[in-house]
Scaffold this active site. Structure first.
Site, mmCIF file in Angstrom:
data_model
loop_
_atom_site.group_PDB
_atom_site.id
_atom_site.type_symbol
_atom_site.label_atom_id
_atom_site.label_comp_id
_atom_site.label_asym_id
_atom_site.label_seq_id
_atom_site.Cartn_x
_atom_site.Cartn_y
_atom_site.Cartn_z
ATOM 1 N N ARG A 221 -144.023 -75.302 -76.068
ATOM 2 C CA ARG A 221 -143.724 -76.698 -75.720
ATOM 3 C C ARG A 221 -144.773 -77.260 -74.763
ATOM 4 N NH1 ARG A 221 -137.947 -75.086 -73.617
ATOM 5 N NH2 ARG A 221 -138.351 -73.507 -75.206
ATOM 6 N N LYS B 15 -142.904 -60.340 -73.001
ATOM 7 C CA LYS B 15 -141.911 -59.995 -74.013
ATOM 8 C C LYS B 15 -141.744 -58.483 -74.113
ATOM 9 C CE LYS B 15 -142.743 -63.822 -77.278
ATOM 10 N NZ LYS B 15 -141.401 -64.423 -77.280
ATOM 11 N N LYS C 74 -147.915 -76.095 -83.558
ATOM 12 C CA LYS C 74 -148.070 -75.110 -82.484
ATOM 13 C C LYS C 74 -149.030 -74.019 -82.943
ATOM 14 C CE LYS C 74 -145.544 -71.476 -79.953
ATOM 15 N NZ LYS C 74 -144.232 -70.924 -79.558
HETATM 16 N N1 BES Z 1 -142.914 -67.925 -79.987
HETATM 17 C C1 BES Z 1 -141.661 -67.828 -79.344
HETATM 18 C C2 BES Z 1 -140.483 -68.160 -80.251
HETATM 19 C C3 BES Z 1 -140.233 -67.237 -81.409
HETATM 20 C C4 BES Z 1 -139.373 -66.166 -81.275
HETATM 21 C C5 BES Z 1 -140.814 -67.490 -82.629
HETATM 22 C C6 BES Z 1 -139.129 -65.340 -82.361
HETATM 23 C C7 BES Z 1 -140.566 -66.671 -83.697
HETATM 24 C C8 BES Z 1 -139.720 -65.597 -83.570
HETATM 25 C C9 BES Z 1 -141.604 -68.784 -78.165
HETATM 26 O O1 BES Z 1 -142.797 -69.004 -77.517
HETATM 27 C C10 BES Z 1 -140.672 -68.186 -77.149
HETATM 28 O O2 BES Z 1 -140.967 -67.156 -76.650
HETATM 29 N N2 BES Z 1 -139.547 -68.864 -76.903
HETATM 30 C C11 BES Z 1 -138.599 -68.428 -75.952
HETATM 31 C C12 BES Z 1 -138.174 -69.632 -75.152
HETATM 32 C C13 BES Z 1 -137.407 -69.290 -73.898
HETATM 33 C C14 BES Z 1 -138.285 -68.554 -72.924
HETATM 34 C C15 BES Z 1 -136.902 -70.575 -73.295
HETATM 35 C C16 BES Z 1 -137.412 -67.816 -76.701
HETATM 36 O O3 BES Z 1 -137.082 -68.276 -77.798
HETATM 37 O O4 BES Z 1 -136.867 -66.848 -76.196
HETATM 38 ZN ZN ZN Z 2 -144.462 -68.806 -78.653
HETATM 39 MN MN MN Z 3 -143.231 -67.619 -76.034
#
Ligand code: BES
Ligand code: ZN
Ligand code: MN
Length: 480
Positions: A310, A236, A224
């Site tokens: 994803r 975020k 990724k």
């Molecule tokens: N890059 C983030 C995941 C992440 C979070 C990596 C903290 C490292 C530290 C990913 O793209 C994301 O935002 N995932 C979401 C998924 C959700 C929206 C289904 C998450 O984990 O909240």
């Molecule tokens: Zn991400």
């Molecule tokens: Mn994300």
């Protein structure tokens, strides 16, 4: 092997007798001017004396501060190659601290300890040459992954990151191909294009290939590569966005491991795929509810634009399956915050339907000092992914976030489904403080596991090819 003078041994023994000490890995005591001599004697714990114990010892030795610039390490006369590999890796990794490069070139971060040369005293140097080469290639690759991941996002938009990867691959015989948006659009990489649509700089796909003659196994590695993750329109909050320059740590790890495989001339074919994009906010951003058509034709209803990883992995996995047709397919991704919720900071979540592959990756990680924990892929949770308007719902709200993300990815692996593993490395990709071989910041997580695993795959495949005509160039690491 070190043969310390008798009076120095006596003083060292007296020092240890007077101190509370346990010999735990990395525990360090200093004897200044032993026997009146103008040097220091460092006494370092190695725990049980396994590879990880020596790795921690090496890291602490590197961090100890060396105004003299030189260090000589006496090893037990019967030290095995794993001992030397652990110690050398620790020495190279422990001294790392990120420094912002001044120019556009990928300047390596230097060691702040002042250590310029390390001499290892061993019984039979020839016996350890291969272990040392493996340690050097692995450490160099880990530091490359750390440098790329620590780099601020404004220095690594997709094309610039692709250039840095290509620059790092220049010294080895790995071929780099960068596919631009037109190429991606013509072939229907809908996930990568959607995620990258709002950014000022377009997405791209990097293909890094190590193709040794006579290799029997072809491994495809997908990482990724979100150069910054704002969450997109599902934006975020401040705290959640702060470190999102690290959201390309999976891409950095698979690229660096492939470079290490090429440097070591491992007789296994490796292709790394890096889907690179910035998940930005803007008028051209993809929206929650949009339906995306991926490479290969499957569609996703994009319920939350923060579940962007994803979407880009889906394209890359389908491309790997259909075009590269590898024997084994492994992806690494900082995919979900749920990884840390389930397993804490130090452990990656490992998913695979292939017990042999899962076990090989877990064991390689354990030997290399990285922890992976196998997670389930329960078929009944697939119901969470069903959408009325698309093949898949990209971000279900029912929980088990790391698990459902893995189930989603599996749908794109096609004929590789039973030869695929996914590693959610969100948690271990970053260290809040220095610890063992880790410096504060990017950890380069995954490089050590992948290189060790590729060595295992290569050795299971048969003998190594003849060594290169001239030695591999000494990249990045100049000391020792
Ligand atoms: N890059 C983030 C995941 C992440 C979070 C990596 C903290 C490292 C530290 C990913 O793209 C994301 O935002 N995932 C979401 C998924 C959700 C929206 C289904 C998450 O984990 O909240
Ligand atoms: Zn991400
Ligand atoms: Mn994300």
């Amino acid at each position: 092997v070190a043969r310390l003078p008798e009076d120095v041994r006596t003083r060292a023994a007296a020092l240890l007798a007077a101190l509370p000490h346990t010999g735990r890995p990395g525990e360090l005591h200093t004897l200044p001017r032993p026997g009146g001599r103008p040097w220091r004697l460092l006494l370092v714990g190695v725990g049980q004396g396994d590879e990880e114990g020596w790795r921690c010892a090496g890291a602490e030795l590197a961090r100890a501060g060396h105004p003299e610039g030189e260090l000589t390490v006496g090893l037990p006369a019967d030290a095995d190659p794993a001992t030397v590999r652990g110690l050398a890796e620790g020495l190279w990794l422990g001294g790392y601290r990120f420094r912002l490069p001044r120019g556009a070139a990928a300047e390596p971060s230097a060691d702040p300890s002042g250590l310029r040369r390390v001499t290892l005293l061993v019984g039979d140097p020839d016996r350890h040459a291969e272990a040392l080469a493996q340690a050097r290639a692995t450490a160099a690759a880990t530091l490359l992954a750390r440098d790329l991941t620590n780099l601020p996002a404004d220095r690594k938009p997709p094309a610039a990151l692709a250039r840095r990867v290509a620059a790092a691959a220049r010294g080895v015989a790995a071929a780099v191909t960068v596919r631009d948006v037109d190429w991606l659009a013509a072939r229907g990489f809908g996930g990568l294009l959607a995620v990258g649509a709002a950014a000022a700089q377009p997405p791209c796909l990097v293909e890094l290939a190590w193709r040794p003659r006579g290799a029997r196994t072809h491994v495809a590695l997908v990482g990724k590569g979100i150069t910054f993750d704002t969450g997109g329109l599902s934006i975020k909050p401040v705290a959640g966005m702060r470190l999102m320059r690290k959201d390309m740590a999976g891409a950095a790890a698979v690229a660096a491991a492939t470079i290490a495989a090429a440097e070591l001339r491992l007789p296994v074919r490796v292709t790394a795929l890096l889907p690179l994009a910035e998940n930005a906010v803007g008028g051209s951003a993809f929206r929650p509810g949009d339906v995306i058509r991926h490479y290969g034709g499957l569609t996703s209803e994009t319920t939350n634009s923060d579940a962007e990883g994803r979407l880009v992995l889906a394209d890359a996995l389908a491309y790997a399956d259909r075009r590269l047709r590898p024997d084994l397919l492994v992806d690494l991704a900082t995919l979900t915050g749920a990884n840390a919720v389930a397993l804490g900071k130090g452990t990656a979540a490992l998913y695979s339907d292939n017990d042999g592959l899962a076990d090989a990756l877990r064991r390689a990680g354990a030997a290399a000092g990285e922890r992976l924990w196998r997670m389930p892929l329960p078929t009944d949770y697939l119901a969470y992914l069903s959408s009325d308007v698309a093949d898949l719902y990209s971000a279900p709200e029912q929980g088990a976030g790391s698990v459902t993300a893995a189930l989603y990815l599996r749908e794109f692996t096609g004929a590789r489904r039973d030869r695929w593993a996914h590693v959610d490395m969100s948690a271990p990709s970053w260290a809040d403080r220095a610890d063992g071989v880790l410096a504060q910041g990017a950890t380069g997580w995954g490089v050590r596991t992948l290189v060790r695993w590729l060595i295992d795959v290569a050795s299971a495949d048969g003998p190594r090819p003849p060594p290169p005509a001239r030695p591999a160039p000494r990249r990045r690491i100049s000391r020792a």
